[in-house]
Scaffold this active site. Sequence first.
Site, mmCIF file in Angstrom:
data_model
loop_
_atom_site.group_PDB
_atom_site.id
_atom_site.type_symbol
_atom_site.label_atom_id
_atom_site.label_comp_id
_atom_site.label_asym_id
_atom_site.label_seq_id
_atom_site.Cartn_x
_atom_site.Cartn_y
_atom_site.Cartn_z
ATOM 1 N N GLU A 93 0.821 -1.209 0.000
ATOM 2 C CA GLU A 93 0.000 0.000 0.000
ATOM 3 C C GLU A 93 0.854 1.258 0.000
ATOM 4 O O GLU A 93 2.037 1.229 0.294
ATOM 5 C CB GLU A 93 -0.916 0.023 1.225
ATOM 6 C CG GLU A 93 -0.304 -0.430 2.528
ATOM 7 C CD GLU A 93 0.863 0.383 3.019
ATOM 8 O OE1 GLU A 93 0.823 1.629 2.892
ATOM 9 O OE2 GLU A 93 1.820 -0.208 3.551
ATOM 10 N N GLU A 95 4.517 -0.636 1.156
ATOM 11 C CA GLU A 95 4.652 -0.940 -0.278
ATOM 12 C C GLU A 95 4.625 -2.436 -0.580
ATOM 13 O O GLU A 95 4.634 -2.826 -1.740
ATOM 14 C CB GLU A 95 5.955 -0.374 -0.875
ATOM 15 C CG GLU A 95 6.159 1.095 -0.739
ATOM 16 C CD GLU A 95 7.492 1.572 -1.307
ATOM 17 O OE1 GLU A 95 8.181 0.769 -1.992
ATOM 18 O OE2 GLU A 95 7.848 2.722 -1.063
#
Length: 349
Positions: A173, A316
């Site tokens: 994310e 991420e």
Amino acid sequence: MPDFLPSLDSLAAQQAAQRLDRLTKPPGSLGRLERLAVELAAIQGQALPQVSPPAMLVFAADHGVAAEGVSAFPAEVTAQMVANFAAGGAAINVFARQHGAHLEVIDVGVATPLPEGTADSPRLVDERVRLGTANMLHEDAMSRDEALAAMVAGRRAAERAAAAGCRSLIVGEMGIANTTASSALLAALTGASVEGLVGPGTGLDAAGLAHKRDVIERTLAARRPDPADPLEALARVGGLEIAAMAGAFLGGATHRLPLIVDGFIATVAALVACRLRPSLRDYLLFGHRSREPGHEGALAALEARPLVDFELRLGEGTGAALAFPLLDSACRLLVEMATFDDIGIDPAP
């Protein structure tokens, strides 16, 4: 959301365990790696599982609560980082290239315009539900329908990964202020004290941390999310990318994909998904232990033991990507290592 998830394959797990005991090593001598191999066999329904190539799905969205000054970085950084992902310059891009992964960056709610040229990237998928969440201190972050729409976008991403032939899923994310939303959501779902969950996120100092805790506590008092209704809690204090990750986990499980959970935010998304479909827990493998203090509580809520602890807090999907080679090694062990029969040795004493 899927109505049901397939059950683990106990026969495939038994066959994998039996093969492990015939390999040229003392039984159980490779410890957790052997247990991981059996777990992968059960998830995929194959005695000889395979996790390559992986898919890496990075969901991006903004949070209205960023207006309260809960992050060390401004909200515009979300769009700038999406551009970096699209151009191939972020840490997760490095790991995607290393592992030959299928990488998508899915915009489910970036509020500010993306830098020029970003939309042309083949890595970027536009699934924008709305322009970021509302400021949850003053109103619900989103509606139930918007939370469901973001979950459906996540499920579609998992479907694309399965259709592309990917054999495992790494979910990450990007979203400024998403540790604030994750902390609020975790507190709502577990009843844990906010004080023990809140960390520095992108780098807050002590005063910033105190302010962040205060904003979360006031948000929970105002929104009153119901822990018995995880979708409502998600809509009131969650994030669009958190909802999308939850949907991706559920979608991946329908295809028997091992799901490698990243850090704090991804684990909270996994907790939401498990509260909606408890059998999802069987498909979750936890990549790493984040430095965010709330991650410990999220892991405990899922009775999870992560594979590595590198003191990361980037997000991420990077921690999950670092753990991926362990899954690959477990699969290769089953396929490539010789058995005692292969070399003509009787291991019996």
